[in-house]
Design a protein around this motif. Sequence first.
Motif, short mmCIF file in Angstrom:
data_model
loop_
_atom_site.label_atom_id
_atom_site.label_comp_id
_atom_site.label_asym_id
_atom_site.label_seq_id
_atom_site.Cartn_x
_atom_site.Cartn_y
_atom_site.Cartn_z
N CYS A 48 0.86 -1.18 0.00
CA CYS A 48 0.00 0.00 0.00
C CYS A 48 0.90 1.24 0.00
O CYS A 48 2.01 1.20 0.52
CB CYS A 48 -0.93 0.02 1.22
SG CYS A 48 -2.11 1.39 1.15
N LEU A 50 -0.15 4.14 1.32
CA LEU A 50 -0.49 4.96 2.49
C LEU A 50 0.07 4.27 3.74
O LEU A 50 0.48 3.11 3.67
CB LEU A 50 -2.01 5.13 2.60
CG LEU A 50 -2.62 6.37 1.94
CD1 LEU A 50 -2.30 6.44 0.46
CD2 LEU A 50 -4.13 6.40 2.13
N HIS A 51 0.04 4.98 4.85
CA HIS A 51 0.64 4.42 6.07
C HIS A 51 -0.26 4.71 7.27
O HIS A 51 0.16 5.37 8.23
CB HIS A 51 2.05 5.02 6.28
CG HIS A 51 2.93 4.85 5.09
ND1 HIS A 51 3.55 3.66 4.79
CD2 HIS A 51 3.25 5.70 4.09
CE1 HIS A 51 4.23 3.79 3.66
NE2 HIS A 51 4.06 5.03 3.21
N CYS A 52 -1.50 4.25 7.20
CA CYS A 52 -2.46 4.52 8.28
C CYS A 52 -2.01 3.78 9.55
O CYS A 52 -1.66 2.60 9.48
CB CYS A 52 -3.85 4.05 7.88
SG CYS A 52 -4.32 4.59 6.22
N CYS A 55 -3.65 0.37 10.40
CA CYS A 55 -3.71 -0.63 9.34
C CYS A 55 -3.39 -2.02 9.89
O CYS A 55 -2.43 -2.19 10.62
CB CYS A 55 -2.70 -0.29 8.25
SG CYS A 55 -2.72 -1.47 6.89
N ALA A 57 -3.27 -4.69 7.62
CA ALA A 57 -2.80 -5.51 6.49
C ALA A 57 -1.37 -5.97 6.76
O ALA A 57 -0.55 -5.19 7.26
CB ALA A 57 -2.85 -4.70 5.20
N GLY A 89 -3.52 -4.65 1.56
CA GLY A 89 -2.96 -3.61 0.75
C GLY A 89 -3.97 -2.81 -0.08
O GLY A 89 -5.16 -2.82 0.17
N HIS A 117 -8.44 2.94 -1.07
CA HIS A 117 -8.35 4.25 -0.40
C HIS A 117 -8.81 5.36 -1.33
O HIS A 117 -9.00 6.49 -0.91
CB HIS A 117 -6.95 4.50 0.16
CG HIS A 117 -5.82 4.45 -0.84
ND1 HIS A 117 -5.84 5.07 -2.07
CD2 HIS A 117 -4.59 3.85 -0.75
CE1 HIS A 117 -4.71 4.88 -2.71
NE2 HIS A 117 -3.93 4.12 -1.94
N ARG A 151 -5.05 9.65 7.24
CA ARG A 151 -4.69 9.01 5.97
C ARG A 151 -3.48 9.65 5.29
O ARG A 151 -2.92 9.07 4.36
CB ARG A 151 -5.88 9.05 5.01
CG ARG A 151 -7.05 8.20 5.49
CD ARG A 151 -7.09 6.88 4.77
NE ARG A 151 -7.87 5.89 5.49
CZ ARG A 151 -8.01 4.63 5.11
NH1 ARG A 151 -7.43 4.22 4.03
NH2 ARG A 151 -8.71 3.78 5.81
S1 SF4 Z 1 -5.54 0.94 6.09
FE1 SF4 Z 1 -5.76 0.61 3.87
S2 SF4 Z 1 -5.08 2.55 2.96
FE2 SF4 Z 1 -4.30 2.54 5.07
S3 SF4 Z 1 -2.23 1.66 4.95
FE3 SF4 Z 1 -3.65 -0.05 5.36
S4 SF4 Z 1 -4.16 -0.88 3.35
FE4 SF4 Z 1 -3.29 1.18 3.03
#
Ligand code: SF4
Length: 305
Positions: A48, A50-52, A55, A57, A89, A117, A151
């Motif tokens: 991915c 982004l780096h929420c 997260c 994943a 991701g 996202h 985000r």
């Molecule tokens: S929550 Fe979604 S958009 Fe945010 S880092 Fe994880 S996979 Fe990416």
Amino acid sequence: MKLRNGPHGVHLFDRDTGINVLLDEIRPDRNAWSKAPRQVSIALLNLCDLHCGYCYAPKHKACLTPAQVLAWLQELDQAGCLGVGFGGGEPTLHPQFADICQQAAANTQMAITFTTHGHRLSQGLLDQLQGAVHFVRVSVDGVDATYERLRGRKFTALRQNLDRLSARIRLGINVVVNQHTVAELDQLAAMAADVGARELLLLPQQPTASVAGLDATSCQQLQDWVSSYDGPVRLAVSEAGADGLPTCDPLPDERGLQAYAHIDATGRLRASSYGTAAVAIEHTGVMHALARLRTISTIQREATT
Ligand code: SF4
């Protein structure tokens, strides 16, 4: 319409409109019930951009091939699965993402959906996806400054992409509900209505290694908000976190692996993306892996009772 047999009757589903019809006057024999889960999700890759902070994943490198995904979907389709949700991701980062969606739509009767996202929905990508994808879920956690803090992307850019998407493919909004976003549910619901979303999916935050679950105060705020909600966009809630909320399940006896299964980006089948038991899908196929996972789940259940 696609047909699925189950404990509640004959389930008809139209992927183009999202209409479900249950013929509960007909009760198929147990041996005739569809063998596949009603829905599957597939993490196409773990990557991915982004780096929420919340997260969940996995972060190791993994990516499925179009051939793998298509073979599994054809098997699942024939065994009565109604829809697939691609995720990650970020699924749009898969180098053959559009190709996978197009092939899946052309070679199965399943609804093709994905969760994103929303920051990579260019006109060019939408050109490729329109007609192949039946529903898109966009993750929008909070509005304006809250969204940008969580985000790390511009909220105005997201809004533009939502408008562009809405003109081409049916969409829903996903919200991780936590102490930061719960106070912004009114604005999120208004935005969902404004962009023509068909559904606002509430995802009460689940505990992971890096974040805590939804706290008691936020949980009460969520329940109060749902009780007083009268907006035009349909509400839905994830099964994990639905306790205390007024929900309606039209298929209460179609549960567990009859209802849902997840395939991770390494090609392992799980009861959910959080599920600890995992079975590698080998050359014998996904339905064979499903049978093995059912056996493991039964053994685990019996061991804890
Ligand atoms: S929550 Fe979604 S958009 Fe945010 S880092 Fe994880 S996979 Fe990416």
